[in-house]
Design a protein around this motif. Structure first.
Motif, mmCIF file in Angstrom:
data_model
loop_
_atom_site.group_PDB
_atom_site.id
_atom_site.type_symbol
_atom_site.label_atom_id
_atom_site.label_comp_id
_atom_site.label_asym_id
_atom_site.label_seq_id
_atom_site.Cartn_x
_atom_site.Cartn_y
_atom_site.Cartn_z
ATOM 1 N N TRP A 167 0.875 -1.184 0.000
ATOM 2 C CA TRP A 167 0.000 0.000 0.000
ATOM 3 C C TRP A 167 0.905 1.225 0.000
ATOM 4 C CZ3 TRP A 167 -0.814 3.893 3.746
ATOM 5 C CH2 TRP A 167 -1.970 4.674 3.578
ATOM 6 N N GLU B 214 -13.146 -1.441 1.997
ATOM 7 C CA GLU B 214 -11.729 -1.318 1.652
ATOM 8 C C GLU B 214 -10.961 -0.928 2.920
ATOM 9 O OE1 GLU B 214 -9.370 0.125 -2.363
ATOM 10 O OE2 GLU B 214 -11.290 1.003 -1.826
ATOM 11 N N ALA C 182 -5.691 1.388 7.381
ATOM 12 C CA ALA C 182 -6.017 2.258 6.255
ATOM 13 C C ALA C 182 -7.433 1.941 5.780
ATOM 14 C CB ALA C 182 -5.018 2.046 5.119
ATOM 15 N N ARG D 299 -10.865 3.733 3.342
ATOM 16 C CA ARG D 299 -11.368 4.805 2.484
ATOM 17 C C ARG D 299 -12.476 5.558 3.211
ATOM 18 N NH1 ARG D 299 -8.842 5.660 -2.755
ATOM 19 N NH2 ARG D 299 -8.413 3.618 -3.666
ATOM 20 N N TRP E 40 -7.965 8.122 1.445
ATOM 21 C CA TRP E 40 -7.545 7.160 2.446
ATOM 22 C C TRP E 40 -7.356 7.854 3.795
ATOM 23 C CZ3 TRP E 40 -7.446 2.012 2.041
ATOM 24 C CH2 TRP E 40 -7.372 1.429 0.777
ATOM 25 N N VAL F 69 -4.002 10.803 1.085
ATOM 26 C CA VAL F 69 -3.981 10.118 2.372
ATOM 27 C C VAL F 69 -3.961 11.128 3.513
ATOM 28 C CG1 VAL F 69 -2.788 8.429 3.815
ATOM 29 C CG2 VAL F 69 -2.627 8.253 1.313
#
Length: 273
Positions: free
Chosen positions: A159, A174, A191, A193, A199, A256
């Protein structure tokens, strides 16, 4: 938890009032279409409040000075949202230290997902750090025999360049366990979504103060730095993890959002959003 003085508060924006803030135990609650509720971290639980010295340890209580407010427990917050405890079908943990596992007895039927390295550290007597890890996983938090489950690591899984990523079974959303070693034997970030497609990376205790990632040069907090040094199982791995998180924030800030388990300024910013 205990208050810490401000050092670096640019993340709160212009006009922010610099003041001491109590540390937090930052949890996430994820609503899914098919898998019920997923709770990331559990903080302190209701049983911890009834007998904190037995459940959490007298020395830890004296040092951390937790607020012990039942309304702040994950269970009470889930109930206030109109859900039942049984609606929490999955719990995902960054690691198995007491301030992350206290709420496990409040959700005894939930499956508890951890990275396989953390699972091995508490379940395999031959594993490195087994005794240390088991000592940190409080007996009061595991006396109900939680459904502790190692998440599988698909071959070549990564990732954003982080290798060894695990994907908890039984979840269609996810969500990934991203190895962030150093703090505990199998410490991992979570992590997931968010609703906007970005993220969120719950980095657990990989760092405890946003200055460690955001300041140039990095700025540790004098209250939290000795805590981190006292808890870590691998100092070199923790330093490498910090470097990788800094690179992630610089290169992928538009994709992120990284935050830690205990930084109150990060919590205020994200909760306000």
């Amino acid at each position: 938890m205990r208050e810490i003085p401000p050092l670096y508060e640019e993340s709160l924006g212009a006009g922010a009032v610099a003041r001491a803030r109590p540390l937090v135990c930052h949890c996430l609650l994820i609503e899914t279409d098919t898998d019920g509720l997923v709770l990331v971290e559990t903080g302190l639980g209701t049983a911890d409040l009834q007998d904190p010295q037995r459940s959490l340890g007298a020395d830890w209580v004296a040092y951390a000075r937790p607020a012990l407010d039942p309304e702040e427990t994950a269970l009470r917050q889930v109930l206030r949202l109109g859900y039942a405890a049984a609606d929490v079908r999955h719990i995902v943990l960054t690691h198995l230290h007491r301030d992350h596992t206290g709420g496990l007895p409040d959700f005894p039927h939930a499956r508890v997902h951890v990275h396989p390295a953390e699972y091995r550290a508490v379940s395999d007597p031959s594993a490195a750090h087994h005794r240390h890890s088991l000592d940190r996983f409080m007996p009061a938090h595991r006396s109900h025999a939680p459904l502790l489950t190692p998440a599988p690591v698909p071959e070549h899984a990564e990732w954003f360049g982080f290798p060894g990523v695990a994907r908890p079974e039984g979840l269609s959303c996810e969500l990934l366990l991203v190895p962030l070693p150093g703090h505990s034997a199998g410490h991992a970030g979570v992590a997931v979504r968010d609703g906007d497609g970005r993220w969120l990376l719950h980095a657990g205790d990989a760092y405890m103060y946003h200055g460690e990632l955001d300041a140039r040069p990095p700025l540790a907090h004098p209250v939290l730095e000795p805590v981190q040094h006292g808890a870590q199982t691998d100092a070199a791995a923790r330093v490498t993890t910090l470097d990788r998180l800094r690179s992630l924030k610089r290169a992928h800030a538009d994709e992120v959002t990284v935050f830690s388990a205990h930084d109150p300024w990060e919590f205020a910013r994200l909760a306000g959003r």
